[in-house]
Design a protein around this motif. Structure first.
Motif, PDB file in Angstrom:
ATOM      1  N   SER A   1       0.842  -1.200   0.000  1.00  0.00           N
ATOM      2  CA  SER A   1       0.000   0.000   0.000  1.00  0.00           C
ATOM      3  C   SER A   1       0.876   1.249   0.000  1.00  0.00           C
ATOM      4  N   ASP A   2       0.266   2.403   0.153  1.00  0.00           N
ATOM      5  CA  ASP A   2       1.008   3.672   0.130  1.00  0.00           C
ATOM      6  C   ASP A   2       1.718   3.873   1.468  1.00  0.00           C
ATOM      7  N   VAL A   3       2.833   3.180   1.632  1.00  0.00           N
ATOM      8  CA  VAL A   3       3.571   3.217   2.895  1.00  0.00           C
ATOM      9  C   VAL A   3       5.065   3.341   2.629  1.00  0.00           C
ATOM     10  N   THR A   4       5.774   3.667   3.699  1.00  0.00           N
ATOM     11  CA  THR A   4       7.235   3.588   3.715  1.00  0.00           C
ATOM     12  C   THR A   4       7.606   2.370   4.546  1.00  0.00           C
TER      13      THR A   4
ATOM     14  N   THR B   1       2.820   5.089   7.404  1.00  0.00           N
ATOM     15  CA  THR B   1       1.874   5.561   6.394  1.00  0.00           C
ATOM     16  C   THR B   1       2.490   6.691   5.569  1.00  0.00           C
ATOM     17  N   GLY B   2       2.287   6.638   4.263  1.00  0.00           N
ATOM     18  CA  GLY B   2       2.794   7.694   3.385  1.00  0.00           C
ATOM     19  C   GLY B   2       4.245   7.495   2.997  1.00  0.00           C
ATOM     20  N   LYS B   3       4.788   8.506   2.346  1.00  0.00           N
ATOM     21  CA  LYS B   3       6.142   8.420   1.799  1.00  0.00           C
ATOM     22  C   LYS B   3       7.105   9.283   2.618  1.00  0.00           C
ATOM     23  N   ILE B   4       8.107   8.649   3.193  1.00  0.00           N
ATOM     24  CA  ILE B   4       9.162   9.334   3.940  1.00  0.00           C
ATOM     25  C   ILE B   4      10.428   9.242   3.106  1.00  0.00           C
TER      26      ILE B   4
ATOM     27  N   GLN C   1      21.229   1.257   5.225  1.00  0.00           N
ATOM     28  CA  GLN C   1      22.277   0.914   4.254  1.00  0.00           C
ATOM     29  C   GLN C   1      21.844   1.209   2.824  1.00  0.00           C
ATOM     30  N   THR C   2      20.542   1.193   2.567  1.00  0.00           N
ATOM     31  CA  THR C   2      20.008   1.548   1.256  1.00  0.00           C
ATOM     32  C   THR C   2      18.781   2.413   1.475  1.00  0.00           C
ATOM     33  N   THR C   3      18.673   3.510   0.734  1.00  0.00           N
ATOM     34  CA  THR C   3      17.577   4.440   0.979  1.00  0.00           C
ATOM     35  C   THR C   3      16.914   4.880  -0.319  1.00  0.00           C
ATOM     36  N   GLY C   4      15.640   5.248  -0.179  1.00  0.00           N
ATOM     37  CA  GLY C   4      14.943   5.942  -1.253  1.00  0.00           C
ATOM     38  C   GLY C   4      14.628   5.134  -2.483  1.00  0.00           C
ATOM     39  N   ILE C   5      14.281   3.844  -2.330  1.00  0.00           N
ATOM     40  CA  ILE C   5      13.825   3.071  -3.475  1.00  0.00           C
ATOM     41  C   ILE C   5      12.336   3.363  -3.660  1.00  0.00           C
TER      42      ILE C   5
ATOM     43  N   VAL D   1       7.523   3.472  -0.750  1.00  0.00           N
ATOM     44  CA  VAL D   1       8.944   3.783  -0.580  1.00  0.00           C
ATOM     45  C   VAL D   1       9.586   2.676   0.247  1.00  0.00           C
ATOM     46  N   LEU D   2      10.801   2.302  -0.135  1.00  0.00           N
ATOM     47  CA  LEU D   2      11.526   1.254   0.574  1.00  0.00           C
ATOM     48  C   LEU D   2      12.897   1.758   1.004  1.00  0.00           C
ATOM     49  N   HIS D   3      13.197   1.567   2.291  1.00  0.00           N
ATOM     50  CA  HIS D   3      14.544   1.771   2.824  1.00  0.00           C
ATOM     51  C   HIS D   3      14.980   0.444   3.442  1.00  0.00           C
ATOM     52  N   VAL D   4      16.281   0.256   3.616  1.00  0.00           N
ATOM     53  CA  VAL D   4      16.789  -0.998   4.173  1.00  0.00           C
ATOM     54  C   VAL D   4      17.724  -0.704   5.341  1.00  0.00           C
ATOM     55  N   LEU D   5      17.470  -1.371   6.470  1.00  0.00           N
ATOM     56  CA  LEU D   5      18.307  -1.216   7.657  1.00  0.00           C
ATOM     57  C   LEU D   5      19.642  -1.935   7.489  1.00  0.00           C
ATOM     58  N   GLN D   6      20.640  -1.468   8.220  1.00  0.00           N
ATOM     59  CA  GLN D   6      21.943  -2.112   8.184  1.00  0.00           C
ATOM     60  C   GLN D   6      21.841  -3.518   8.779  1.00  0.00           C
ATOM     61  N   ASN D   7      22.768  -4.392   8.388  1.00  0.00           N
ATOM     62  CA  ASN D   7      22.680  -5.802   8.756  1.00  0.00           C
ATOM     63  C   ASN D   7      22.855  -6.076  10.243  1.00  0.00           C
ATOM     64  N   ASN D   8      23.498  -5.182  10.983  1.00  0.00           N
ATOM     65  CA  ASN D   8      23.709  -5.461  12.406  1.00  0.00           C
ATOM     66  C   ASN D   8      22.487  -5.136  13.257  1.00  0.00           C
ATOM     67  N   HIS D   9      21.435  -4.633  12.623  1.00  0.00           N
ATOM     68  CA  HIS D   9      20.187  -4.438  13.347  1.00  0.00           C
ATOM     69  C   HIS D   9      19.563  -5.793  13.657  1.00  0.00           C
TER      70      HIS D   9
END
Length: 224
Positions: free
Chosen positions: A73-76, A127-130, A201-205, A211-219
């Motif tokens: 859905s329309d989420v981050t 909710t929404g795009k960050i 580690q990856t932002t703004g896809i 919108v998709l961001h990815v946390l660093q692996n040590n999380h």
């Protein structure tokens, strides 16, 4: 060594460091903490994750929790990697072994109860795009899908200030515990009130759905 040679040597090292930094930061056509070179995909958020083997276990959890439609859905979505989930299962395994006094027992994905799993995943969804362009060095509070406070902001990296006068700025997500910590945080600040911050580690896809961001692996999954 004369001044010309000294200058040439320093310039050479500077160019080399810039080149290495560029190569190290690039990941799947996206920059660590920076603007991606190709930030749009025609895939939905779910399908984008499913196409990447680093999220195989995450996809299993999303399916088990019945959250595919929510993710699309329309989420981050600030996605934890499979490494994060693996560390979480290891922590739960150690606790279970102590509780049951059995070193052979394992805590697996099947051990996760649906309500807990659903809430744990919803904690990473907003909710929404960050997006990075809306952020600054000041923390901005957002509520996740289970009504918890999280802060997004940009943070300056260290170690490159002599070459990059503005510094390299990364995007970070903070789990807020009993209000934002003071900045700077005193050494004697109560341990139980300390916020938990992780770099992305990856932002703004920008996917077809959100919108998709990815946390660093040590999380560790769900902030354990």
């Amino acid at each position: 060594m004369n001044k010309l040679k000294i200058f040439t040597t320093k310039a050479g090292w500077g160019i080399l460091l810039v080149t290495l930094l560029f190569a190290a930061c690039k990941k799947d056509d996206h920059f660590l903490g920076g603007s991606p070179t190709n930030d749009h995909t025609d895939l939905t958020t779910y399908d984008y994750l499913k196409a990447n083997p680093n999220f195989d276990t995450l996809i299993l959890l999303i399916d088990k929790a019945g959250l595919k439609e929510t993710v699309n859905s329309d989420v981050t979505f600030v996605a934890p990697t499979d490494y994060s989930i693996k560390q979480f299962l290891a922590v739960r395994t150690r606790l279970l072994q102590i509780e049951e006094n059995d070193e052979n027992i394992k805590y697996t994905i099947d051990s996760l109860k649906a309500p807990e799993l659903r809430d744990s995943l919803l904690a990473y969804i907003f909710t929404g795009k960050i997006v990075r362009a809306d952020l600054s060095l000041e923390s901005q509070i957002y509520k996740n899908k289970v009504n918890e406070d999280f802060a997004f902001k940009l943070i300056k990296s260290g170690g490159y200030d002599d070459i990059f006068s503005a510094g390299v700025r990364f995007m970070a997500l903070t789990k807020v515990i009993n209000g934002l910590d003071p900045d700077p945080r005193p050494d004697d600040y109560p341990e139980e009130d300390r916020d938990m911050q992780y770099t992305l580690q990856t932002t703004g896809i920008i996917t077809k759905t959100g919108v998709l961001h990815v946390l660093q692996n040590n999380h560790v999954f769900y902030w354990k």
